[in-house]
Each structure stands twice: as C-alpha cells, then as structure tokens.
Design a protein around this motif. Structure first.
Motif, PDB file in Angstrom:
ATOM      1  N   ASN A   1      58.982  53.531   5.252  1.00 21.21           N
ATOM      2  CA  ASN A   1      58.631  54.812   5.868  1.00 21.21           C
ATOM      3  C   ASN A   1      59.858  55.575   6.348  1.00 21.21           C
ATOM      4  O   ASN A   1      59.877  56.811   6.314  1.00 21.21           O
ATOM      5  CB  ASN A   1      57.647  54.581   7.015  1.00 21.21           C
ATOM      6  CG  ASN A   1      56.254  54.248   6.496  1.00 21.21           C
ATOM      7  OD1 ASN A   1      55.863  54.690   5.412  1.00 21.21           O
ATOM      8  ND2 ASN A   1      55.502  53.448   7.241  1.00 21.21           N
TER       9      ASN A   1
ATOM     10  N   LYS B   1      49.839  55.627   0.085  1.00 25.88           N
ATOM     11  CA  LYS B   1      50.768  56.611   0.647  1.00 25.88           C
ATOM     12  C   LYS B   1      49.986  57.860   1.034  1.00 25.88           C
ATOM     13  O   LYS B   1      49.306  58.463   0.189  1.00 25.88           O
ATOM     14  CB  LYS B   1      51.860  56.969  -0.364  1.00 25.88           C
ATOM     15  CG  LYS B   1      52.889  57.959   0.186  1.00 25.88           C
ATOM     16  CD  LYS B   1      53.996  58.232  -0.802  1.00 25.88           C
ATOM     17  CE  LYS B   1      53.535  59.150  -1.920  1.00 25.88           C
ATOM     18  NZ  LYS B   1      53.404  60.570  -1.437  1.00 25.88           N
TER      19      LYS B   1
ATOM     20  N   ALA C   1      53.841  58.629   4.521  1.00 26.87           N
ATOM     21  CA  ALA C   1      54.029  57.269   5.034  1.00 26.87           C
ATOM     22  C   ALA C   1      53.115  56.328   4.269  1.00 26.87           C
ATOM     23  O   ALA C   1      52.058  56.731   3.752  1.00 26.87           O
ATOM     24  CB  ALA C   1      53.720  57.211   6.531  1.00 26.87           C
TER      25      ALA C   1
END
Length: 335
Positions: free
Chosen positions: A14, A45, A25
C-alpha cells in the motif's frame, strides 16, 4: 495462508501504491490457488473506480531475489511487452523492494489449462482447443520477433545454445537414473548433433505452453509465469511448447484431445506471425523433450526424498521414459 503469514507485506504494497496509484489500496491478501511459481498472492485492490483483483509476485523473505526469485526482473519484461500489438501480458501496477521485494499486476480474466494433461478431469470443446493453441502459437511468433533491445540489459545476459544445454543437463544430473533410464546420455547426444548455426537471440519466455496462457473463452488475456525468461535462440521455446501439445509423450497422465493442431500446423501458425524460420527444428524437438524429462525426473526425486511430497509424481515414470525415448529417436534420425 493470508496476510498474517506475510507480516508487513500488505503495508509495503500500500505504501508503493500510494506513490503510483494515489487513493488505491489492497486488502484480502491470500495465496493464489493453483499458483506454483514462487510466492504468488491474490488480493483485492480498491480505488475510485471500484474493486478489482490483482496478483502479487513476492521474493521469498530472507533470500536474495535472484534467478527465478528475481521478481523485479519479471516486472521489467512485462513493462517492455505490455503495449506490443499481438501480445497480451498483465500490466504492472507497482513494485517495491526492501524487507519485501514484490510487484503487483492486474489479474487477467479467464483460465489457464493444459488440454493434453487436463483431459482426464474435463471435456474440452475441440474448437476451443484449436483456437487457443493457434492463438498461443501466433503470440509466440510475435514475442520472438521483438528486438532484445526492447528490454534493457537483455543482450548483456544472452546465453548461447551450449549454455542452455548445460543448464538443463545439470537438472538431469540431479535425477535418479532408475527413474529416467537413458537420460544421462542425452546431453552428449544433443551436444554431438547441435546445430552449427542458430538463429539470432530473441526474447524467450522459457516455460511457454498453454498452461501459462490465460484465456477468456478463446480470447487470450495474459501470458503469465515469466520467472525464467531470457534471450536465446527461439527454438528453445518452440520445442518446449510443442512437446506439451503431443499426447504421445504423456502415457498414463495425458490423452489425445480432439482439435489439437499438429506440430507442423502450429509451426505454420507461429511463422505466420512473422517469426523467422528455425533451422534444425527436429533438434529443438529433441531438446524440448530432454528438458521436460529432466524437470520431471528431478521433481520425482524431490518427492521420493520427501523434500516436496506430491503423490502425482509417482505417475510420471512412463512419461519420463517416453520423453527420453522420443528425444533419442529424433537424434537418431527419426521423428
């Protein structure tokens, strides 16, 4: 296994994403089911466009990222090929190094299947088999006509055909002769019949086969598993790819699949993509069989020694023998 088994990795990913894709993230990091090449993880994601799957390649912790564990080297060639017309490879989203060395790439839709080897557990539509095999052969032709200068540094590490043979002879030497009768004689036989001239080096995948190409139906979506890519003569890829399309080489573990093109048909498709013709193609057929026998025999030894227990390995001796005998026949002037 999940993110708790890789402490600090999710935070490292991240942090890298925050630089390359601000606002995105990953979460739900898990070992990718079916992944066999090093540490391969799947994750979700999230960004402003929603949630999508990604795949993460990670170098083993505590070990230098070298050879097949040099994941950043893999990311390097994906970057070079991602926008080449006629090829499909996953797009790299970010990468990182330090306590964890990794790269994150898009997850490609579809499946990767090896029809000759997977036919015992499923039925393949013959039209799908043919279309996938031809698409894979065509993409290999496109790959092999890319200049090696497309990947910085590839020309400086280019091995010759002797180096390729020596590399896999070492793998064969690690097998038990009883598991692979005759394999110890093949390196010398291959060396004695080695082509006097070979094609100029090209970018070579190293493990190119249908099982390493993802398809959504008959549409290829991604060539995966670039752990051993290099720059060498294209016949190295061709001999390996065509071996996996020949059911006669896999007694007991493979079966004929309706729709699978012949080796000559796949070669014609490969050449139609602009690849240069390969001289002494029969030698590369033999080399591909030798290489596959060496890998299988080595894995069988690891299984029997308890280093990597996999009961399926016990089904391989007849296939190993068939590969060795076929290579020997080719080198003796047969087909």
């Amino acid at each position: 296994m999940g993110s708790q088994d890789f402490p600090g990795l999710e935070d490292a990913i991240n942090e890298a994403l925050s630089k390359d894709e601000p606002g995105s993230a990953v979460s739900s990091v898990e070992v990718l089911e079916g992944g066999h090449s090093g540490i391969t993880l799947a994750a979700k994601k999230a960004d402003t466009d929603g949630v999508a799957g990604v795949v993460i390649k990670v170098a083993p912790p505590g070990r230098p990222p070298r050879g097949r564990h040099d994941v950043l080297r893999q990311a390097h060639i994906l970057d070079a090929l991602v926008d080449v017309d006629g090829l499909v490879v996953p797009r790299v989203l970010t990468r990182g190094w330090g306590e964890w060395t990794f790269y994150v790439m898009e997850s490609c839709a579809g499946e990767a299947a090896e029809p000759v080897l997977d036919s015992s557990t499923r039925v393949f539509d013959h039209g799908v088999v043919r279309a996938r095999a031809e698409a894979a052969a065509r993409m290999l032709g496109v790959l092999h006509r890319q200049p090696i200068t497309a990947v910085a540094g590839a020309d400086s590490e280019t091995p010759n055909i002797e180096a390729e043979l020596t590399r896999w002879a070492k793998v064969a030497a690690a097998a038990y002769e009883d598991d692979a009768p005759g394999i110890s004689a093949l390196p010398d036989a291959l060396r004695a019949t080695m082509p006097s001239t070979v094609e100029a080096p090209v970018l070579v995948h190293g493990d190119y086969r249908l099982g390493n190409v993802l398809f959504d139906g008959v549409t290829p979506t991604g060539i995966i598993d670039w752990e051993i890519w290099t720059a060498t003569t294209p016949g190295v890829d061709i001999g390996w790819f065509l071996a996996f399309c020949d059911p006669n080489l896999f007694p007991g573990v493979g079966a004929p699949v309706e729709g699978m093109p012949t080796a000559d048909e796949l070669l014609a498709t490969y050449y139609s993509a602009g690849a240069f013709r390969i001289a002494d193609i029969d030698w590369f057929h033999a080399f591909g069989r030798f290489k596959l026998a060496a890998v299988m025999a080595h894995n069988l030894r690891r299984h029997r020694e308890g280093r990597h227990v996999d009961p399926f390995q016990e089904q391989l001796p007849s296939t190993i023998a068939a590969l060795i005998n076929s290579a020997r026949t080719i080198l003796d002037g047969g087909r």
